[in-house]
Design an enzyme around this catalytic site. Structure first.
Site, PDB file in Angstrom:
ATOM      1  N   SER A  20     -52.581   7.336 -11.052  1.00  0.00           N
ATOM      2  CA  SER A  20     -53.837   7.945 -10.617  1.00  0.00           C
ATOM      3  C   SER A  20     -54.804   6.901 -10.055  1.00  0.00           C
ATOM      4  CB  SER A  20     -54.501   8.663 -11.799  1.00  0.00           C
ATOM      5  OG  SER A  20     -55.794   9.102 -11.441  1.00  0.00           O
ATOM      6  N   PHE A  21     -55.525   7.310  -9.015  1.00  0.00           N
ATOM      7  CA  PHE A  21     -56.564   6.464  -8.421  1.00  0.00           C
ATOM      8  C   PHE A  21     -57.941   6.753  -9.004  1.00  0.00           C
ATOM      9  CE2 PHE A  21     -53.301   6.919  -5.091  1.00  0.00           C
ATOM     10  CZ  PHE A  21     -52.967   5.580  -4.918  1.00  0.00           C
ATOM     11  N   LYS A  71     -53.311  22.305 -14.744  1.00  0.00           N
ATOM     12  CA  LYS A  71     -54.487  22.922 -14.129  1.00  0.00           C
ATOM     13  C   LYS A  71     -54.627  24.415 -14.429  1.00  0.00           C
ATOM     14  CE  LYS A  71     -55.117  19.802 -10.202  1.00  0.00           C
ATOM     15  NZ  LYS A  71     -55.335  19.746  -8.736  1.00  0.00           N
ATOM     16  N   ASP A 105     -61.471  20.472  -6.289  1.00  0.00           N
ATOM     17  CA  ASP A 105     -60.550  20.127  -5.203  1.00  0.00           C
ATOM     18  C   ASP A 105     -61.008  20.750  -3.883  1.00  0.00           C
ATOM     19  OD1 ASP A 105     -58.771  18.567  -6.681  1.00  0.00           O
ATOM     20  OD2 ASP A 105     -57.601  20.303  -7.316  1.00  0.00           O
ATOM     21  N   GLY A 128     -49.487  25.849   4.392  1.00  0.00           N
ATOM     22  CA  GLY A 128     -49.161  25.757   2.978  1.00  0.00           C
ATOM     23  C   GLY A 128     -49.827  26.873   2.196  1.00  0.00           C
TER      24      GLY A 128
END
Length: 284
Positions: A20-21, A71, A105, A128
């Site tokens: 993870s960043f 999530k 998000d 998508g």
């Protein structure tokens, strides 16, 4: 950053989380503002999700980001769900003050796109129909998009998402079709949003969903992939003279929104972006 007895803890739960960043980005923000906070990543097995939430409450953790595969499942363990997160059906941010779940998000993508153009009254094509598409699409309609076209290899999945968006009552026109027909839909599109993983590292030489010759130079092209920064689709957009929006901006702004939810303060976005770019070995 010094950890003290008074330090407030926020973090990330997912499985896995080691790449993870978010920790360097958020810890740089806390350091920049001199805030007594620390951000930690926790690898939580799906079987331990409930106990992780209960334990976080007991430990007075202030907030979590939530990534795959938690999530959706985490929602059942929260006391309250933000309205748009409820429509999306997924949470990526938890505020433990009231055990409330949010989804940042989609707003992260909106803020990235709105650096280039407004969403209101625009025709948007979304490639998508997975979780990222769902989050972004609901925010697109919330911010006043004129029409949404969902394109996916599995057209039934695109139709399911389109029907959910229509059921929200926020928009009157949502089209669902095959991504193979994207060229025809781009003629009248103002914005293209690619939520597919095409071109994501290490598959940096993937064929993009559309080539430059099918783009017009007023088109805004957003790719949710942020590693590499310049994806095959973004390269085609630049070649076409279209307006590129980089995935790193969505990563940045979803973090900025989470930061404000937890702390009530505006995040130092410039510092967070600088650290993100350093972490991703980008220039600037």
């Amino acid at each position: 950053m010094k950890i003290k007895g008074s330090t407030n803890i926020v973090g990330l739960i997912g499985h896995p989380v080691e790449h993870s960043f978010s920790p360097p980005m958020h810890n740089a923000a806390f350091d920049e503002l001199g805030m007594d906070y620390a951000y930690v990543a926790f690898d939580v097995d799906p079987h331990n999700l409930k106990s992780a939430i209960d334990g976080a409450k007991s430990l007075n953790i202030k907030g979590f980001n939530v990534t795959i595969p938690h999530k959706i499942e985490v929602m059942q363990f929260l006391d309250e769900i933000d309205e748009i997160a409820g429509l999306i059906g997924a949470v990526n941010t938890i505020d433990f003050k009231n055990l409330k779940g949010y989804n940042t998000d989609g707003i992260g993508a909106i803020r990235a796109i709105e650096e280039v153009t407004t969403i209101k009254n625009k025709n948007v094509v979304v490639a998508g129909a997975g979780g990222a598409s769902r989050a972004i699409s609901f925010y697109l309609v919330k911010y006043g998009a004129k029409s949404i076209t969902i394109l996916n290899r599995n057209v039934d999945k695109a139709k399911s998402l389109a029907n959910d968006i229509l059921d929200s009552g926020l928009i009157n026109e949502v089209i669902a079709d095959s991504v193979s027909k994207i060229n025809g839909y781009l003629v009248n599109a103002d914005i293209l949003v690619d939520t597919t993983p095409i071109g994501m590292y290490p598959h940096v030489d993937d064929e993009p969903i559309v080539r430059a010759e099918s783009m017009h130079n007023d088109l805004v092209v957003f790719d949710a992939v942020y590693n590499p920064n310049e994806t095959p689709l973004i390269k085609e957009a630049i070649k076409a003279g279209a307006k590129p929006v980089y995935g790193i901006k969505m990563l940045l702004y979803q973090g900025v929104e989470s930061f404000k939810i937890w702390t009530g303060r505006d995040a130092p976005a410039d510092e967070m972006e600088k650290v993100l770019k350093q972490t991703l070995n980008l220039e600037g």
